[in-house]
Motif scaffolding. Structure first.
Motif, PDB file in Angstrom:
ATOM      1  N   ASP A 108       0.843  -1.202   0.000  1.00  0.00           N
ATOM      2  CA  ASP A 108       0.000   0.000   0.000  1.00  0.00           C
ATOM      3  C   ASP A 108       0.881   1.256   0.000  1.00  0.00           C
ATOM      4  O   ASP A 108       1.374   1.681   1.048  1.00  0.00           O
ATOM      5  N   ALA A 109       1.085   1.847  -1.181  1.00  0.00           N
ATOM      6  CA  ALA A 109       1.979   3.002  -1.298  1.00  0.00           C
ATOM      7  C   ALA A 109       1.527   4.174  -0.429  1.00  0.00           C
ATOM      8  O   ALA A 109       2.357   4.873   0.165  1.00  0.00           O
ATOM      9  N   GLU A 110       0.228   4.379  -0.327  1.00  0.00           N
ATOM     10  CA  GLU A 110      -0.275   5.525   0.442  1.00  0.00           C
ATOM     11  C   GLU A 110       0.069   5.408   1.925  1.00  0.00           C
ATOM     12  O   GLU A 110       0.161   6.417   2.639  1.00  0.00           O
ATOM     13  N   ALA A 111       0.298   4.177   2.394  1.00  0.00           N
ATOM     14  CA  ALA A 111       0.643   3.966   3.807  1.00  0.00           C
ATOM     15  C   ALA A 111       1.973   4.625   4.170  1.00  0.00           C
ATOM     16  O   ALA A 111       2.234   4.882   5.347  1.00  0.00           O
ATOM     17  N   VAL A 112       2.801   4.919   3.161  1.00  0.00           N
ATOM     18  CA  VAL A 112       4.073   5.600   3.424  1.00  0.00           C
ATOM     19  C   VAL A 112       3.810   6.937   4.104  1.00  0.00           C
ATOM     20  O   VAL A 112       4.544   7.346   5.006  1.00  0.00           O
ATOM     21  N   TRP A 113       2.753   7.618   3.695  1.00  0.00           N
ATOM     22  CA  TRP A 113       2.486   8.945   4.274  1.00  0.00           C
ATOM     23  C   TRP A 113       1.180   9.050   5.052  1.00  0.00           C
ATOM     24  O   TRP A 113       0.972  10.015   5.777  1.00  0.00           O
ATOM     25  N   ARG A 114       0.316   8.053   4.969  1.00  0.00           N
ATOM     26  CA  ARG A 114      -1.013   8.178   5.561  1.00  0.00           C
ATOM     27  C   ARG A 114      -0.983   8.537   7.047  1.00  0.00           C
ATOM     28  O   ARG A 114      -1.729   9.395   7.502  1.00  0.00           O
ATOM     29  N   ASP A 115      -0.131   7.881   7.822  1.00  0.00           N
ATOM     30  CA  ASP A 115      -0.148   8.115   9.276  1.00  0.00           C
ATOM     31  C   ASP A 115       1.164   8.691   9.804  1.00  0.00           C
ATOM     32  O   ASP A 115       1.482   8.546  10.988  1.00  0.00           O
ATOM     33  N   ALA A 116       1.915   9.353   8.932  1.00  0.00           N
ATOM     34  CA  ALA A 116       3.167   9.984   9.397  1.00  0.00           C
ATOM     35  C   ALA A 116       2.820  11.083  10.400  1.00  0.00           C
ATOM     36  O   ALA A 116       1.948  11.909  10.140  1.00  0.00           O
ATOM     37  N   HIS A 117       3.492  11.072  11.560  1.00  0.00           N
ATOM     38  CA  HIS A 117       3.154  12.015  12.628  1.00  0.00           C
ATOM     39  C   HIS A 117       3.552  13.445  12.310  1.00  0.00           C
ATOM     40  O   HIS A 117       2.878  14.389  12.689  1.00  0.00           O
ATOM     41  N   ASP A 118       4.686  13.598  11.621  1.00  0.00           N
ATOM     42  CA  ASP A 118       5.138  14.949  11.292  1.00  0.00           C
ATOM     43  C   ASP A 118       6.015  14.898  10.040  1.00  0.00           C
ATOM     44  O   ASP A 118       6.299  13.824   9.500  1.00  0.00           O
ATOM     45  N   GLY A 119       6.424  16.079   9.596  1.00  0.00           N
ATOM     46  CA  GLY A 119       7.210  16.177   8.371  1.00  0.00           C
ATOM     47  C   GLY A 119       8.524  15.432   8.456  1.00  0.00           C
ATOM     48  O   GLY A 119       8.965  14.809   7.485  1.00  0.00           O
ATOM     49  N   LYS A 120       9.131  15.460   9.622  1.00  0.00           N
ATOM     50  CA  LYS A 120      10.421  14.802   9.819  1.00  0.00           C
ATOM     51  C   LYS A 120      10.286  13.286   9.623  1.00  0.00           C
ATOM     52  O   LYS A 120      11.104  12.650   8.963  1.00  0.00           O
ATOM     53  N   GLU A 121       9.242  12.711  10.209  1.00  0.00           N
ATOM     54  CA  GLU A 121       9.006  11.271  10.074  1.00  0.00           C
ATOM     55  C   GLU A 121       8.697  10.915   8.619  1.00  0.00           C
ATOM     56  O   GLU A 121       9.196   9.919   8.094  1.00  0.00           O
ATOM     57  N   LEU A 122       7.894  11.746   7.977  1.00  0.00           N
ATOM     58  CA  LEU A 122       7.545  11.488   6.579  1.00  0.00           C
ATOM     59  C   LEU A 122       8.782  11.549   5.685  1.00  0.00           C
ATOM     60  O   LEU A 122       8.977  10.695   4.808  1.00  0.00           O
ATOM     61  N   LEU A 123       9.646  12.530   5.923  1.00  0.00           N
ATOM     62  CA  LEU A 123      10.879  12.631   5.136  1.00  0.00           C
ATOM     63  C   LEU A 123      11.737  11.376   5.334  1.00  0.00           C
ATOM     64  O   LEU A 123      12.271  10.821   4.371  1.00  0.00           O
ATOM     65  N   ALA A 124      11.836  10.905   6.564  1.00  0.00           N
ATOM     66  CA  ALA A 124      12.627   9.702   6.856  1.00  0.00           C
ATOM     67  C   ALA A 124      12.047   8.493   6.131  1.00  0.00           C
ATOM     68  O   ALA A 124      12.787   7.669   5.573  1.00  0.00           O
TER      69      ALA A 124
END
Length: 198
Positions: free
Chosen positions: A103-119
């Motif tokens: 599920d590609a969208e899961a990469v960003w769906r529940d990221a807590h903040d920008g830093k986590e999403l970037l990681a």
């Protein structure tokens, strides 16, 4: 939820990018050493050659690498380097299957903040810091994915009103501006390498 994009400057390709998280990721992965529009048309071309209306990470991950590379190389080629880019797309899909259940969208769906999403984005095969920051900016600016601190995590690509990357392309006019910015950046980098003044 589908969003209206103008990255490929081709309605069918843009429609797929706007509704398919995997297509958007694959387009971003392909966006190197070829024109941006060609890169973001790639997912539609692949879907057509696979005889489907969307890309499926599980299916691509499980495909015979030679057969998948042949789809890439078919004329017109999906990328200037069909063999190596086919391999990268399969690596990306295998990673998504292993870490996100495909599920590609899961990469960003529940990221807590920008830093986590970037990681998370930087952990994807084929995504270095710059590519991850550009995709993060694209998610924030055009997909409405805006965890706290997303602009800061995206660096200069997250700036409002900038024309630095694919994240800022909303039509032909902005494409021209982004292309001009990239050309100027290349020229400045060459001048710096040669030791010329600004």
């Amino acid at each position: 939820m589908a969003v209206k994009l103008r990255l490929a400057q081709q309605p069918e390709a843009d429609e797929l990018l706007g509704r398919s998280p995997l297509a958007a990721l694959v387009g971003m992965l392909l966006d190197q050493q070829i024109p941006m529009e060609h890169a973001f048309t790639g997912p539609r071309t692949l879907a057509d050659r696979l005889g489907t209306d969307d890309l499926d990470a599980g299916r691509i991950a499980a495909m015979d690498p030679e057969r998948f590379a042949a789809l890439f190389a078919e004329k017109p080629a999906v990328h200037r380097y069909p063999g190596s880019m086919a391999q990268r797309v399969q690596q990306l899909c295998r990673y998504l299957v292993e870490h996100y259940g495909g599920d590609a969208e899961a990469v960003w769906r529940d990221a807590h903040d920008g830093k986590e999403l970037l990681a998370r984005l930087m952990a994807l095969p084929g995504f270095g810091r710059q590519k991850a920051q550009i995709f993060l900016a694209l998610l924030g600016k055009q997909f409405g994915v805006r965890p706290q601190g997303w602009r800061a995590a995206a660096g200069s690509y997250g700036e409002d009103g900038s024309f630095r990357s694919v994240a800022d392309i909303t039509g032909p006019d902005s494409l021209v501006k982004v292309r001009a910015f990239k050309q100027e950046a290349k020229r400045a980098a060459k001048a710096a390498q040669a030791g010329e003044p600004g």
